[in-house]
Design an enzyme around this catalytic site. Structure first.
Site, PDB file in Angstrom:
ATOM      1  N   CYS A  37       0.853  -1.179   0.000  1.00 52.15           N
ATOM      2  CA  CYS A  37       0.000   0.000   0.000  1.00 52.15           C
ATOM      3  C   CYS A  37       0.896   1.237   0.000  1.00 52.15           C
ATOM      4  O   CYS A  37       1.833   1.328   0.802  1.00 52.15           O
ATOM      5  CB  CYS A  37      -0.900  -0.002   1.235  1.00 52.15           C
ATOM      6  N   ASP A  62      -0.441  -5.788   0.272  1.00 49.09           N
ATOM      7  CA  ASP A  62      -1.704  -6.031  -0.416  1.00 49.09           C
ATOM      8  C   ASP A  62      -1.549  -7.327  -1.201  1.00 49.09           C
ATOM      9  O   ASP A  62      -0.467  -7.629  -1.711  1.00 49.09           O
ATOM     10  CB  ASP A  62      -2.032  -4.883  -1.376  1.00 49.09           C
ATOM     11  N   VAL A  87       5.357 -14.327 -24.115  1.00 48.30           N
ATOM     12  CA  VAL A  87       6.149 -13.932 -22.959  1.00 48.30           C
ATOM     13  C   VAL A  87       6.713 -15.211 -22.338  1.00 48.30           C
ATOM     14  O   VAL A  87       6.014 -16.221 -22.215  1.00 48.30           O
ATOM     15  CB  VAL A  87       5.331 -13.107 -21.938  1.00 48.30           C
ATOM     16  N   GLU A  88       7.982 -15.186 -21.985  1.00 49.02           N
ATOM     17  CA  GLU A  88       8.622 -16.340 -21.360  1.00 49.02           C
ATOM     18  C   GLU A  88       8.170 -16.374 -19.895  1.00 49.02           C
ATOM     19  O   GLU A  88       8.232 -15.370 -19.200  1.00 49.02           O
ATOM     20  CB  GLU A  88      10.145 -16.214 -21.498  1.00 49.02           C
ATOM     21  N   SER A  89       7.683 -17.520 -19.438  1.00 56.21           N
ATOM     22  CA  SER A  89       7.003 -17.602 -18.143  1.00 56.21           C
ATOM     23  C   SER A  89       7.883 -17.276 -16.945  1.00 56.21           C
ATOM     24  O   SER A  89       7.421 -16.660 -15.988  1.00 56.21           O
ATOM     25  CB  SER A  89       6.351 -18.975 -17.963  1.00 56.21           C
ATOM     26  N   HIS A 108      -4.044  -0.434  -6.005  1.00 56.57           N
ATOM     27  CA  HIS A 108      -4.452  -1.617  -6.772  1.00 56.57           C
ATOM     28  C   HIS A 108      -4.625  -1.295  -8.260  1.00 56.57           C
ATOM     29  O   HIS A 108      -4.195  -2.053  -9.120  1.00 56.57           O
ATOM     30  CB  HIS A 108      -5.776  -2.181  -6.245  1.00 56.57           C
ATOM     31  N   GLU A 109      -5.289  -0.187  -8.535  1.00 55.40           N
ATOM     32  CA  GLU A 109      -5.558   0.190  -9.916  1.00 55.40           C
ATOM     33  C   GLU A 109      -4.259   0.428 -10.685  1.00 55.40           C
ATOM     34  O   GLU A 109      -4.116   0.000 -11.834  1.00 55.40           O
ATOM     35  CB  GLU A 109      -6.430   1.461  -9.957  1.00 55.40           C
TER      36      GLU A 109
END
Length: 154
Positions: A52, A59, A74-76, A93-94
């Site tokens: 936060c 969070d 994308v390589e994991s 969060h946003e």
């Protein structure tokens, strides 16, 4: 291995340290071996953490990435390290959810991307944040992200 799709990857198959910040994290890509075929890829991260920006408290979120690749995948492992780099990152969060999605779009250049951030309650209120690049391709099966709305213990 000269013509391998894995050529140039630095994180896969080696010991990698967790990036200290999202900006420091490197997202690695591989060529899509099925670039002529539309299909959906899903990554789920049920234990995402960030901080936060006001209190510094942790969070927690359940993240779901759905995308239809174009030329790149994308390589994991690099995705995992990128998401782990938020562990000490302070943002709302946003900002976390949309920022992750925008960076993935910028670097992957997918045909379509949907990103769901299902955040656990803080102060009694869960926040869910969703991002999508546009209308989903018509010929793709896109299952529900499978994360129920928060119901607490009741």
């Amino acid at each position: 291995m000269a013509n391998s799709v894995y050529e140039g990857l630095e994180q896969l198959g080696s010991t990698s340290t967790q990036p200290k910040t999202p900006e420091e994290a490197v997202l690695e890509m591989v060529q899509n071996p099925r670039a002529g075929t539309d299909y959906l890829v899903r990554f789920t991260c049920p234990e995402f953490t960030s901080l936060c920006p006001v209190t510094g408290q942790p969070d927690f979120a359940h993240l779901v990435l759905d995308y239809v690749p174009d030329q790149k995948l994308v390589e994991s492992k690099s995705l995992k390290l990128f998401l782990q780099s938020f562990r000490n990152h302070q943002a709302f969060h946003e900002d976390c959810t949309v920022g992750i999605a925008e960076r993935l779009v910028e670097e992957m250049k997918p045909k379509w991307l949907r990103f769901g951030g299902y955040w656990y309650p803080r102060g009694g209120i869960p926040i869910d944040v969703f991002f999508q690049t546009g209308k989903a391709p018509e010929n793709i099966w896109i299952p529900d992200q499978g994360v129920p709305t928060y119901r607490g213990r009741g």
